[in-house]
Scaffold this motif. Structure first.
Motif, mmCIF file in Angstrom:
data_model
loop_
_atom_site.group_PDB
_atom_site.id
_atom_site.type_symbol
_atom_site.label_atom_id
_atom_site.label_comp_id
_atom_site.label_asym_id
_atom_site.label_seq_id
_atom_site.Cartn_x
_atom_site.Cartn_y
_atom_site.Cartn_z
ATOM 1 N N ILE A 1 -18.445 -51.630 39.564
ATOM 2 C CA ILE A 1 -17.647 -51.255 38.318
ATOM 3 C C ILE A 1 -16.892 -49.981 38.490
ATOM 4 O O ILE A 1 -15.462 -50.112 38.234
ATOM 5 C CB ILE A 1 -18.611 -50.724 37.174
ATOM 6 N N LEU A 2 -17.155 -49.044 39.414
ATOM 7 C CA LEU A 2 -16.206 -48.090 39.890
ATOM 8 C C LEU A 2 -15.214 -48.476 40.833
ATOM 9 O O LEU A 2 -14.011 -47.956 40.421
ATOM 10 C CB LEU A 2 -17.377 -47.141 40.362
ATOM 11 N N ARG A 3 -15.283 -49.326 41.416
ATOM 12 C CA ARG A 3 -14.241 -49.887 42.478
ATOM 13 C C ARG A 3 -13.170 -50.498 41.668
ATOM 14 O O ARG A 3 -12.163 -50.268 41.704
ATOM 15 C CB ARG A 3 -15.030 -50.628 43.155
ATOM 16 N N ASP A 4 -13.623 -51.275 40.402
ATOM 17 C CA ASP A 4 -12.821 -52.157 39.772
ATOM 18 C C ASP A 4 -11.819 -51.082 38.710
ATOM 19 O O ASP A 4 -10.672 -51.119 38.681
ATOM 20 C CB ASP A 4 -13.385 -52.920 38.785
ATOM 21 N N ALA A 5 -12.573 -49.894 38.447
ATOM 22 C CA ALA A 5 -11.831 -49.000 37.859
ATOM 23 C C ALA A 5 -11.007 -48.104 38.650
ATOM 24 O O ALA A 5 -9.390 -47.799 38.236
ATOM 25 C CB ALA A 5 -12.942 -47.793 36.919
ATOM 26 N N LEU A 6 -11.277 -47.888 39.752
ATOM 27 C CA LEU A 6 -10.229 -47.071 40.653
ATOM 28 C C LEU A 6 -9.069 -48.049 41.150
ATOM 29 O O LEU A 6 -7.839 -47.355 41.392
ATOM 30 C CB LEU A 6 -11.156 -46.526 42.016
ATOM 31 N N LYS A 7 -9.601 -49.293 41.129
ATOM 32 C CA LYS A 7 -8.650 -50.048 41.653
ATOM 33 C C LYS A 7 -7.291 -50.480 40.776
ATOM 34 O O LYS A 7 -6.169 -50.345 40.717
ATOM 35 C CB LYS A 7 -8.910 -51.568 42.121
ATOM 36 N N ALA A 8 -7.917 -50.422 39.453
ATOM 37 C CA ALA A 8 -6.979 -50.272 38.258
ATOM 38 C C ALA A 8 -5.824 -49.111 38.073
ATOM 39 O O ALA A 8 -4.806 -49.246 37.821
ATOM 40 C CB ALA A 8 -7.888 -50.616 36.848
ATOM 41 N N LEU A 9 -6.599 -48.130 38.148
ATOM 42 C CA LEU A 9 -5.776 -46.764 38.130
ATOM 43 C C LEU A 9 -4.861 -46.613 39.280
ATOM 44 O O LEU A 9 -3.654 -46.234 39.158
ATOM 45 C CB LEU A 9 -6.898 -45.547 38.040
ATOM 46 N N GLU A 10 -5.204 -47.172 40.549
ATOM 47 C CA GLU A 10 -4.306 -47.490 41.642
ATOM 48 C C GLU A 10 -3.085 -47.991 41.341
ATOM 49 O O GLU A 10 -2.030 -47.929 41.637
ATOM 50 C CB GLU A 10 -5.124 -47.596 42.994
ATOM 51 N N MET A 11 -3.488 -49.205 40.856
ATOM 52 C CA MET A 11 -2.319 -50.130 40.442
ATOM 53 C C MET A 11 -1.232 -49.809 39.453
ATOM 54 O O MET A 11 -0.193 -50.010 39.463
ATOM 55 C CB MET A 11 -2.956 -51.642 40.032
#
Length: 281
Positions: free
Chosen positions: A52-62
């Protein structure tokens, strides 16, 4: 970085993690360049799974809010630097009117920020402001102009944070970014004027005291008076610098004229001596 992230209380989704990090960036708690904790530690603070954390960080990076450096972790992106584009920054740096307008704008906006800070600063805000003021006093004693100027910017940033207005906070940060990026190359000139460093320190003390006292009118006046002083001092420093430049050129020119006259005199004396030798029986 200390634990500034809170556990997710509800469905523990990536959207909730995204929302919390967004709020921390927007409120100025997370600044450009700040490094987030490692994945394991961050997941623990949020109390979410690492996927879940990785998905959140990826969304913020995008979305351009975070950036990942290979082997260097995850950092808050340079979102403030994008307020003024590079071409605009270059234009500002090469036009004198822009520098004058910059200070005029800062006088008004910093007056508002100081007024709000006096109304809204929390005990934690004041503790941070106290620490910055103590460092400014120390830098003043060291005589390091650059260090003193850097803490000057940090002080004004902190006052903006104490105002607890998101738009004001980021507007001020974009203004100070012009200073830290060296757009105004002559900003240290003020520190070279006789008595200016003492005056500037006294002005920062006045802003600090008014904010701590919770006196909005005094805080606003102290902040605006400070920028007015900077405006006048900058003009004086530039004039003094120009006077020095002209004086140096005059001195150089006079020295050159004297050297030319000396050489001419030597040549005339030598010629007269040679002529005298020719006519001697």
């Amino acid at each position: 970085m200390s634990d500034i992230f809170s556990r997710i209380d509800h469905s523990r989704t990536a959207d909730e993690v995204v929302g919390q990090i967004e709020a921390l960036i927007l409120e100025g708690v997370l600044r450009p360049g700040d490094r987030l904790p490692g994945e394991r530690d961050l997941a623990r603070q949020f109390e979410v799974s690492r996927p879940i954390l990785r998905d959140a960080l990826k969304a913020l990076e995008m979305r351009g809010l975070l950036t990942t450096r290979h082997g260097g972790g995850t950092h808050v992106a340079d979102v403030i630097g994008q307020v003024f584009s590079k071409p605009v920054m270059e234009l500002i740096s090469t036009h004198r009117k822009a520098a004058a307008d910059y200070l005029e704008y800062r006088r008004e906006i910093e007056g508002v920020a100081a007024e709000y800070a006096a109304r809204r600063a929390t005990p934690d805000d004041l503790a941070l402001l106290d620490r910055i003021m103590a460092r400014m006093e120390e830098a003043h004693g060291s005589g390091d102009f650059q260090h003193e100027a850097d803490i000057d910017v940090e002080f004004h940033n902190a006052v903006g944070e104490c105002a607890h207005n998101i738009i004001l906070l980021h507007t001020l940060r974009s203004c100070y970014r012009l200073l830290s990026d060296g757009v105004f190359q002559n900003r240290l000139l003020v520190f070279t004027l006789p008595g200016a460093r003492e005056d500037l320190l006294a002005q920062h003390r006045a802003i600090h005291a008014a904010v701590k006292a919770g006196d909005p009118a005094a805080a606003r006046k102290a902040a605006m008076d400070h920028i007015t002083y900077v405006e006048r001092a900058m003009a004086q420093a530039e004039r003094s610098g120009d006077w020095q430049r002209v004086s140096r050129l005059r001195l150089k020119q006079r020295a050159g004229e004297q050297e030319t006259a000396r050489r001419r005199g030597q040549n005339e004396t030598g010629a007269a001596t040679r002529e005298s030798g020719k006519t001697t029986p």
